[in-house]
Write a protein that holds these residues in place. Structure first.
Motif, PDB file in Angstrom:
ATOM      1  N   GLU A  13       0.836  -1.199   0.000  1.00 58.58           N
ATOM      2  CA  GLU A  13       0.000   0.000   0.000  1.00 58.58           C
ATOM      3  C   GLU A  13       0.874   1.253   0.000  1.00 58.58           C
ATOM      4  OE1 GLU A  13      -3.119   0.288  -0.341  1.00 58.58           O
ATOM      5  OE2 GLU A  13      -3.753  -1.795  -0.158  1.00 58.58           O
ATOM      6  N   ARG A  14       0.577   2.168  -0.896  1.00 57.95           N
ATOM      7  CA  ARG A  14       1.356   3.396  -0.990  1.00 57.95           C
ATOM      8  C   ARG A  14       0.708   4.552  -0.244  1.00 57.95           C
ATOM      9  NH1 ARG A  14       6.336   2.602  -1.524  1.00 57.95           N
ATOM     10  NH2 ARG A  14       5.801   0.491  -0.901  1.00 57.95           N
ATOM     11  N   ARG A  15      -0.604   4.679  -0.322  1.00 61.82           N
ATOM     12  CA  ARG A  15      -1.273   5.831   0.269  1.00 61.82           C
ATOM     13  C   ARG A  15      -1.658   5.609   1.726  1.00 61.82           C
ATOM     14  NH1 ARG A  15      -5.828   8.458  -3.307  1.00 61.82           N
ATOM     15  NH2 ARG A  15      -5.489  10.037  -1.701  1.00 61.82           N
ATOM     16  N   HIS A  16      -2.112   4.412   2.066  1.00 58.56           N
ATOM     17  CA  HIS A  16      -2.583   4.149   3.425  1.00 58.56           C
ATOM     18  C   HIS A  16      -2.007   2.819   3.943  1.00 58.56           C
ATOM     19  CE1 HIS A  16      -5.279   7.516   3.030  1.00 58.56           C
ATOM     20  NE2 HIS A  16      -5.859   6.965   1.978  1.00 58.56           N
ATOM     21  N   PRO A  17      -0.710   2.740   4.091  1.00 58.73           N
ATOM     22  CA  PRO A  17      -0.117   1.471   4.551  1.00 58.73           C
ATOM     23  C   PRO A  17      -0.339   1.201   6.033  1.00 58.73           C
ATOM     24  CG  PRO A  17       1.584   3.142   4.357  1.00 58.73           C
ATOM     25  CD  PRO A  17       0.324   3.757   3.817  1.00 58.73           C
ATOM     26  N   VAL A  18      -0.686   2.242   6.812  1.00 61.22           N
ATOM     27  CA  VAL A  18      -0.857   2.091   8.261  1.00 61.22           C
ATOM     28  C   VAL A  18      -2.150   2.771   8.691  1.00 61.22           C
ATOM     29  CG1 VAL A  18       1.624   1.959   8.712  1.00 61.22           C
ATOM     30  CG2 VAL A  18       0.479   4.196   8.728  1.00 61.22           C
ATOM     31  N   GLU A  19      -2.610   2.422   9.893  1.00 58.11           N
ATOM     32  CA  GLU A  19      -3.795   3.074  10.458  1.00 58.11           C
ATOM     33  C   GLU A  19      -3.439   4.400  11.120  1.00 58.11           C
ATOM     34  OE1 GLU A  19      -7.148   0.478  12.206  1.00 58.11           O
ATOM     35  OE2 GLU A  19      -5.319  -0.676  12.549  1.00 58.11           O
ATOM     36  N   VAL A  20      -2.323   4.409  11.838  1.00 58.29           N
ATOM     37  CA  VAL A  20      -1.876   5.625  12.527  1.00 58.29           C
ATOM     38  C   VAL A  20      -0.445   5.905  12.090  1.00 58.29           C
ATOM     39  CG1 VAL A  20      -1.462   6.742  14.741  1.00 58.29           C
ATOM     40  CG2 VAL A  20      -3.378   5.145  14.498  1.00 58.29           C
ATOM     41  N   ALA A  21      -0.200   7.119  11.623  1.00 57.46           N
ATOM     42  CA  ALA A  21       1.113   7.466  11.079  1.00 57.46           C
ATOM     43  C   ALA A  21       2.126   7.769  12.174  1.00 57.46           C
ATOM     44  CB  ALA A  21       0.986   8.674  10.153  1.00 57.46           C
ATOM     45  N   ALA A  22       3.409   7.762  11.777  1.00 55.93           N
ATOM     46  CA  ALA A  22       4.496   8.018  12.725  1.00 55.93           C
ATOM     47  C   ALA A  22       4.443   9.425  13.305  1.00 55.93           C
ATOM     48  CB  ALA A  22       5.840   7.787  12.035  1.00 55.93           C
ATOM     49  N   THR A  23       3.766  10.335  12.616  1.00 59.14           N
ATOM     50  CA  THR A  23       3.619  11.691  13.151  1.00 59.14           C
ATOM     51  C   THR A  23       2.813  11.704  14.438  1.00 59.14           C
ATOM     52  OG1 THR A  23       1.719  11.985  11.682  1.00 59.14           O
ATOM     53  CG2 THR A  23       3.846  12.827  10.922  1.00 59.14           C
ATOM     54  N   GLU A  24       2.071  10.627  14.708  1.00 59.37           N
ATOM     55  CA  GLU A  24       1.307  10.481  15.942  1.00 59.37           C
ATOM     56  C   GLU A  24       1.852   9.297  16.745  1.00 59.37           C
ATOM     57  OE1 GLU A  24      -3.116  11.391  15.623  1.00 59.37           O
ATOM     58  OE2 GLU A  24      -2.655  10.648  13.596  1.00 59.37           O
ATOM     59  N   TYR A  55      16.173   2.975   8.096  1.00 60.12           N
ATOM     60  CA  TYR A  55      14.724   2.795   8.043  1.00 60.12           C
ATOM     61  C   TYR A  55      14.040   3.722   9.050  1.00 60.12           C
ATOM     62  CZ  TYR A  55      15.322  -1.406   5.207  1.00 60.12           C
ATOM     63  OH  TYR A  55      15.643  -2.287   4.201  1.00 60.12           O
ATOM     64  N   SER A  56      13.036   4.451   8.576  1.00 59.07           N
ATOM     65  CA  SER A  56      12.257   5.343   9.427  1.00 59.07           C
ATOM     66  C   SER A  56      10.881   4.739   9.666  1.00 59.07           C
ATOM     67  CB  SER A  56      12.089   6.714   8.760  1.00 59.07           C
ATOM     68  OG  SER A  56      13.347   7.314   8.524  1.00 59.07           O
ATOM     69  N   LEU A  57      10.303   5.035  10.817  1.00 58.78           N
ATOM     70  CA  LEU A  57       8.975   4.524  11.145  1.00 58.78           C
ATOM     71  C   LEU A  57       7.927   5.183  10.247  1.00 58.78           C
ATOM     72  CD1 LEU A  57       7.280   2.772  13.138  1.00 58.78           C
ATOM     73  CD2 LEU A  57       7.010   4.845  14.519  1.00 58.78           C
ATOM     74  N   THR A  93      14.715   4.295  -0.371  1.00 58.42           N
ATOM     75  CA  THR A  93      14.381   3.714  -1.671  1.00 58.42           C
ATOM     76  C   THR A  93      12.960   3.167  -1.709  1.00 58.42           C
ATOM     77  OG1 THR A  93      15.177   1.477  -1.135  1.00 58.42           O
ATOM     78  CG2 THR A  93      16.799   3.069  -1.968  1.00 58.42           C
ATOM     79  N   GLY A  94      12.252   3.237  -0.579  1.00 54.24           N
ATOM     80  CA  GLY A  94      10.881   2.738  -0.516  1.00 54.24           C
ATOM     81  C   GLY A  94      10.764   1.308  -0.040  1.00 54.24           C
ATOM     82  N   ALA A  95      11.890   0.637   0.257  1.00 58.83           N
ATOM     83  CA  ALA A  95      11.834  -0.723   0.789  1.00 58.83           C
ATOM     84  C   ALA A  95      11.300  -0.691   2.218  1.00 58.83           C
ATOM     85  CB  ALA A  95      13.219  -1.364   0.759  1.00 58.83           C
ATOM     86  N   ARG A  96      10.532  -1.702   2.582  1.00 59.56           N
ATOM     87  CA  ARG A  96       9.875  -1.698   3.886  1.00 59.56           C
ATOM     88  C   ARG A  96      10.178  -2.945   4.712  1.00 59.56           C
ATOM     89  NH1 ARG A  96       3.981   0.796   1.921  1.00 59.56           N
ATOM     90  NH2 ARG A  96       4.634   2.977   2.092  1.00 59.56           N
ATOM     91  N   LEU A  97      10.222  -2.729   6.025  1.00 64.75           N
ATOM     92  CA  LEU A  97      10.301  -3.793   7.011  1.00 64.75           C
ATOM     93  C   LEU A  97       9.100  -3.648   7.937  1.00 64.75           C
ATOM     94  CD1 LEU A  97      14.059  -3.567   8.142  1.00 64.75           C
ATOM     95  CD2 LEU A  97      13.090  -5.071   6.396  1.00 64.75           C
ATOM     96  N   THR A  98       8.660  -4.755   8.532  1.00 68.20           N
ATOM     97  CA  THR A  98       7.592  -4.682   9.525  1.00 68.20           C
ATOM     98  C   THR A  98       7.995  -5.455  10.774  1.00 68.20           C
ATOM     99  OG1 THR A  98       6.422  -6.627   8.643  1.00 68.20           O
ATOM    100  CG2 THR A  98       5.759  -4.457   7.814  1.00 68.20           C
ATOM    101  N   LEU A  99       7.548  -4.953  11.901  1.00 65.52           N
ATOM    102  CA  LEU A  99       7.715  -5.637  13.179  1.00 65.52           C
ATOM    103  C   LEU A  99       6.327  -5.994  13.690  1.00 65.52           C
ATOM    104  CD1 LEU A  99       9.463  -6.571  15.597  1.00 65.52           C
ATOM    105  CD2 LEU A  99       9.130  -4.279  16.563  1.00 65.52           C
ATOM    106  N   TYR A 100       6.078  -7.282  13.858  1.00 67.40           N
ATOM    107  CA  TYR A 100       4.789  -7.806  14.306  1.00 67.40           C
ATOM    108  C   TYR A 100       4.932  -8.216  15.764  1.00 67.40           C
ATOM    109  CZ  TYR A 100       0.668 -11.007  14.100  1.00 67.40           C
ATOM    110  OH  TYR A 100      -0.526 -11.655  14.302  1.00 67.40           O
TER     111      TYR A 100
END
Length: 271
Positions: free
Chosen positions: A142-153, A179-181, A203-210
């Protein structure tokens, strides 16, 4: 009326994103009224909207209703809305959990463990690692809405997810690795809620922590492979953690060790 032969009163019928916003009650009143008028004339579009509403309601019921005033973002990407893909992923999670229970007794007799899990025979652990891998595959494109709450919050994000998981959470920094949150979201886990934190590099590459609760308490550290994706996962103090991404095993392991340390784990105990 059909989409191939639009009504002259609507030379520019609403596109899927507009219909998605209508389902989410996110349109201004004037646009909402226009969409309502259009749906009265286009039975196929009305049926599609009704179908999206049912899927959205089912997914929200699966994930748990959001807190009052909590932001919930829904997005449709042609040709199908994301909650359809998420719903399918949830179905696969259920199927995977059932297969894990059914095949669990055989796993210990397979060389190297079942499905590349390195011999960790706890079915709940296998399930949470698979859920983490699927969640990565569903949400990172997802490019536009990959998360529910953004890192700004970030403070709000941590407080919200800590409340839902009933345990204080923290978000480790991966800045030293570039990598930035991006933010995070709430997900359904095997026996309760789970959290996913997403990171992205330049570069747009992503990691996730579950992160999710786990009944057993292990110190083992294992790797799950699925195509070009890799997930290092471990359990510490009855919490399961899984770091997923498409980078090399050596680099992902290095990051996972640091994340484990930052979260109070003891990676030195890994064999």
């Amino acid at each position: 009326m059909s989409h191939d032969d639009p009504d002259p009163a609507f030379p520019n019928p609403p596109d899927p994103r507009t219909l998605s916003a209508f389902v989410d009650d996110a349109l201004p009143e004037r646009e909402r009224a226009a969409v309502l008028a259009y749906l009265e004339l286009d039975a196929r579009a009305a049926a599609q909207v009704a179908d999206w509403r049912r899927q959205k309601a089912a997914l929200q019921a699966l994930c748990g209703a959001p807190e009052r005033n909590e932001p919930v973002f829904m997005v449709v990407r042609t040709p199908s809305p994301w909650w359809r893909r998420a719903g399918l992923a949830a179905c696969w999670l259920g199927v995977g959990a059932g297969l894990t229970l059914a095949l669990g007794p055989l796993a210990s007799r397979l060389p190297g463990g079942w499905g590349g899990f390195g011999g960790w025979n706890g079915s709940d652990t296998i399930s949470f690692a698979r859920r983490a891998d699927i969640a990565y595959a569903v949400y990172t494109p997802e490019r536009r809405h990959p998360v529910e709450v953004a890192a700004t919050e970030e403070e709000h994000l941590i407080n919200w997810l800590s409340k839902r998981l009933n345990r204080p959470l923290s978000v480790p920094s991966l800045q030293e690795y570039g990598y930035s949150l991006v933010g995070g979201r709430l997900l359904p886990g095997e026996a309760g809620p789970a959290a996913q934190f997403m990171y992205e590099n330049t570069t747009g590459a992503r990691l996730t922590l579950y992160v999710t609760g786990i009944a057993r308490d292990e110190t083992a550290f294992r790797l799950l492979r699925d195509g070009n994706r890799r997930t290092f996962y471990w359990v510490s103090d009855h919490m399961g953690y899984a770091l997923s991404g498409p980078i090399s095993e050596g680099k992902l392991r290095e990051i996972a060790i640091d994340v484990c340390s930052d979260l109070g784990g003891k990676p030195e105990s890994w064999q």
